[in-house]
Design an enzyme around this catalytic site. Structure first.
Site, mmCIF file in Angstrom:
data_model
loop_
_atom_site.group_PDB
_atom_site.id
_atom_site.type_symbol
_atom_site.label_atom_id
_atom_site.label_comp_id
_atom_site.label_asym_id
_atom_site.label_seq_id
_atom_site.Cartn_x
_atom_site.Cartn_y
_atom_site.Cartn_z
ATOM 1 N N LYS A 1 -81.805 -63.416 25.484
ATOM 2 C CA LYS A 1 -80.771 -64.456 25.057
ATOM 3 C C LYS A 1 -80.698 -64.791 24.241
ATOM 4 O O LYS A 1 -81.187 -65.288 22.859
ATOM 5 C CB LYS A 1 -80.213 -65.330 25.711
ATOM 6 C CG LYS A 1 -79.599 -67.306 25.565
ATOM 7 C CD LYS A 1 -78.318 -66.366 25.055
ATOM 8 C CE LYS A 1 -77.877 -67.957 24.255
ATOM 9 N NZ LYS A 1 -76.069 -68.242 24.679
ATOM 10 N N LEU B 1 -74.245 -75.355 33.179
ATOM 11 C CA LEU B 1 -74.856 -76.283 32.895
ATOM 12 C C LEU B 1 -75.302 -76.745 32.026
ATOM 13 O O LEU B 1 -75.778 -75.401 31.266
ATOM 14 C CB LEU B 1 -75.869 -77.334 34.740
ATOM 15 C CG LEU B 1 -74.558 -76.845 35.610
ATOM 16 C CD1 LEU B 1 -75.463 -77.181 36.777
ATOM 17 C CD2 LEU B 1 -73.320 -78.328 35.439
ATOM 18 N N PRO B 2 -75.863 -77.981 31.086
ATOM 19 C CA PRO B 2 -76.202 -78.138 29.592
ATOM 20 C C PRO B 2 -78.163 -77.189 29.847
ATOM 21 O O PRO B 2 -77.651 -77.344 29.095
ATOM 22 C CB PRO B 2 -75.997 -79.683 30.128
ATOM 23 C CG PRO B 2 -75.731 -80.222 30.474
ATOM 24 C CD PRO B 2 -75.829 -79.094 31.516
ATOM 25 N N THR C 1 -78.003 -72.049 29.632
ATOM 26 C CA THR C 1 -78.803 -71.441 28.644
ATOM 27 C C THR C 1 -79.992 -72.214 29.046
ATOM 28 O O THR C 1 -79.912 -73.566 28.929
ATOM 29 C CB THR C 1 -78.692 -71.536 27.221
ATOM 30 O OG1 THR C 1 -76.961 -70.482 26.937
ATOM 31 C CG2 THR C 1 -79.835 -70.820 26.765
HETATM 32 P P1 NAD Z 1 -70.912 -78.973 27.829
HETATM 33 O O1 NAD Z 1 -71.611 -80.250 28.198
HETATM 34 O O2 NAD Z 1 -70.128 -78.769 27.623
HETATM 35 O O3 NAD Z 1 -70.957 -78.578 29.733
HETATM 36 C C1 NAD Z 1 -71.388 -79.353 30.673
HETATM 37 C C2 NAD Z 1 -70.476 -79.613 32.039
HETATM 38 O O4 NAD Z 1 -72.049 -79.361 32.980
HETATM 39 C C3 NAD Z 1 -69.841 -80.511 31.630
HETATM 40 O O5 NAD Z 1 -68.211 -81.028 32.408
HETATM 41 C C4 NAD Z 1 -70.964 -82.282 32.941
HETATM 42 O O6 NAD Z 1 -69.983 -82.655 32.963
HETATM 43 C C5 NAD Z 1 -71.247 -80.438 33.948
HETATM 44 N N1 NAD Z 1 -72.147 -81.039 34.808
HETATM 45 C C6 NAD Z 1 -73.624 -81.466 34.160
HETATM 46 N N2 NAD Z 1 -73.920 -81.912 35.328
HETATM 47 C C7 NAD Z 1 -73.617 -81.516 36.309
HETATM 48 C C8 NAD Z 1 -73.605 -81.415 37.794
HETATM 49 N N3 NAD Z 1 -75.112 -81.727 38.590
HETATM 50 N N4 NAD Z 1 -72.980 -80.960 38.622
HETATM 51 C C9 NAD Z 1 -72.055 -80.522 38.129
HETATM 52 N N5 NAD Z 1 -71.519 -80.798 36.965
HETATM 53 C C10 NAD Z 1 -71.971 -80.854 36.459
HETATM 54 O O7 NAD Z 1 -71.712 -77.830 27.797
HETATM 55 P P2 NAD Z 1 -71.328 -76.239 27.325
HETATM 56 O O8 NAD Z 1 -70.506 -76.136 26.554
HETATM 57 O O9 NAD Z 1 -70.214 -75.865 28.355
HETATM 58 O O10 NAD Z 1 -72.661 -75.414 27.722
HETATM 59 C C11 NAD Z 1 -73.227 -74.850 28.938
HETATM 60 C C12 NAD Z 1 -73.762 -73.980 29.088
HETATM 61 O O11 NAD Z 1 -73.941 -72.712 28.320
HETATM 62 C C13 NAD Z 1 -75.883 -74.742 27.852
HETATM 63 O O12 NAD Z 1 -76.602 -74.331 28.717
HETATM 64 C C14 NAD Z 1 -75.000 -73.822 26.769
HETATM 65 O O13 NAD Z 1 -76.859 -74.190 26.252
HETATM 66 C C15 NAD Z 1 -74.893 -73.103 26.709
HETATM 67 N N6 NAD Z 1 -73.594 -71.799 25.882
HETATM 68 C C16 NAD Z 1 -73.349 -72.540 25.476
HETATM 69 C C17 NAD Z 1 -72.061 -72.140 24.252
HETATM 70 C C18 NAD Z 1 -71.526 -72.936 23.612
HETATM 71 O O14 NAD Z 1 -70.975 -72.302 22.774
HETATM 72 N N7 NAD Z 1 -70.848 -74.460 23.347
HETATM 73 C C19 NAD Z 1 -72.085 -70.764 23.759
HETATM 74 C C20 NAD Z 1 -73.234 -70.302 25.276
HETATM 75 C C21 NAD Z 1 -74.187 -70.754 25.763
#
Ligand code: NAD
Length: 295
Positions: free
Chosen positions: A171, A65-66, A96
């Site tokens: 991390k 999740l975000p 994260t």
């Molecule tokens: P994103 O915003 O693309 O995806 C998050 C998803 O969670 C979305 O599809 C959203 O609809 C869903 N969501 C939110 N609340 C929800 C709920 N209550 N129930 C169900 N679904 C819900 O984010 P991301 O890029 O996939 O990143 C996710 C995590 O990974 C973050 O914490 C980010 O910091 C970490 N991260 C991201 C990257 C990257 O390169 N994108 C790299 C390492 C770590």
């Protein structure tokens, strides 16, 4: 075979769930965005109408999740899923978030008779798609050993950093260092270029010298020096500036909690904020290179 519930099918969670499906794991998915669920179902997942439905009967629950507020509300909120999770099931939160929230969520889940691991990732969207993520776990040895065979299907390096929350601390230490290395490498390359040096030649020299670091070896920020990195694709793809700022915020909060001195990260955060404010939030974090261009 473990029955897995996967919640959060965004840029990272979508491809991670796809890798579990490629390994023929039974996966039930939920996201707030219906198209994300549809895509996972085309790859073989079963759709759930709510997060509570998704976790019913699952042995393993994975969330991606975000931010912390989403994680807290998913597990512990009024409409949260904690009561629907089977006893002895394993919860793996890969988001994260700050270490304290990970500890709080983990303790509540464990006190309710389930297992918890925080397992933030390194490797970005490319690593998520390729199944080569690094998972940095925090939790008891028992919970971590339960998590290993599941995370193995989505990653290639699994680390146990310590108790719950330790994965998050490790991390953000890594990403804090990465921000410092990327800004330092960028200003060094720009200085050389301002004095007429070829950035490819300068990069080769520094790679073989004491300034060598990961950004020079794998992720050169100067366009044209390296193929197949965001800098050679107008800084598209990769790890967005806004996500680096999120992680730097978490690092600075952690530093405040422990009274640690992190002056290099404070400066990197200030530079990344400036860069984001100039409209670069959705570009790769190596685009900070442009901030140091001689005018
Ligand atoms: P994103 O915003 O693309 O995806 C998050 C998803 O969670 C979305 O599809 C959203 O609809 C869903 N969501 C939110 N609340 C929800 C709920 N209550 N129930 C169900 N679904 C819900 O984010 P991301 O890029 O996939 O990143 C996710 C995590 O990974 C973050 O914490 C980010 O910091 C970490 N991260 C991201 C990257 C990257 O390169 N994108 C790299 C390492 C770590």
């Amino acid at each position: 075979m473990n029955k897995i519930a996967f919640i959060g099918l965004g840029n990272m969670g979508g491809p991670m769930a796809a890798n579990l499906l490629k390994h023929e794991c039974p996966v039930t998915v939920f996201d707030l965005v219906p198209t994300a669920i549809d895509k996972a179902c085309e790859q073989g997942a079963r759709a759930a109408a709510t997060a509570r439905d998704a976790v019913m009967g699952a042995d393993v629950i994975i969330s991606m999740l975000p931010a912390a507020a989403h994680v807290k509300s998913l597990y512990l909120g009024d409409d949260g899923i904690l009561d629907n999770i089977a006893d002895n099931a394993l919860v793996i939160d890969c988001s994260t978030i700050d270490a304290q929230t990970a500890r709080d969520v983990g303790q509540t889940i464990e006190a309710a008779g389930k297992h918890f691991v925080d397992a933030p990732v390194s490797g970005g969207t490319a690593g998520a798609a390729a199944g080569t993520l690094t998972f940095i776990m925090g939790g008891s040895s028992e919970a971590v050993n339960m998590a290993r065979p599941v995370l193995d299907k989505m990653g290639k390096n699994l680390f146990h950093a310590g108790p719950a929350g330790a994965g998050q601390v490790a991390k953000i230490c890594n990403n804090m260092l990465l921000a410092v290395l990327m800004t330092g490498t960028s200003e060094a390359l720009q200085l050389g270029m301002a004095h007429g040096l070829d950035p490819s030649v300068l990069s080769d020299i520094m790679k073989q010298s004491s300034g060598c670091n990961w950004t020079l070896e794998k992720y050169n920020p100067c366009p044209g020096v390296m193929e197949a990195v965001p800098s050679s694709n107008d800084y598209q793809g990769g790890f967005m500036v806004k996500l680096m700022n999120k992680d730097l915020g978490l690092a600075m909060d952690a530093a405040a909690t422990s009274g640690s001195s992190t002056p290099m990260a404070a400066l990197a955060q200030s530079l990344y904020r400036l860069h984001q404010g100039q409209g670069n939030q959705d570009r790769d974090f190596s685009s900070i290179f442009e901030l140091f261009a001689a005018k």
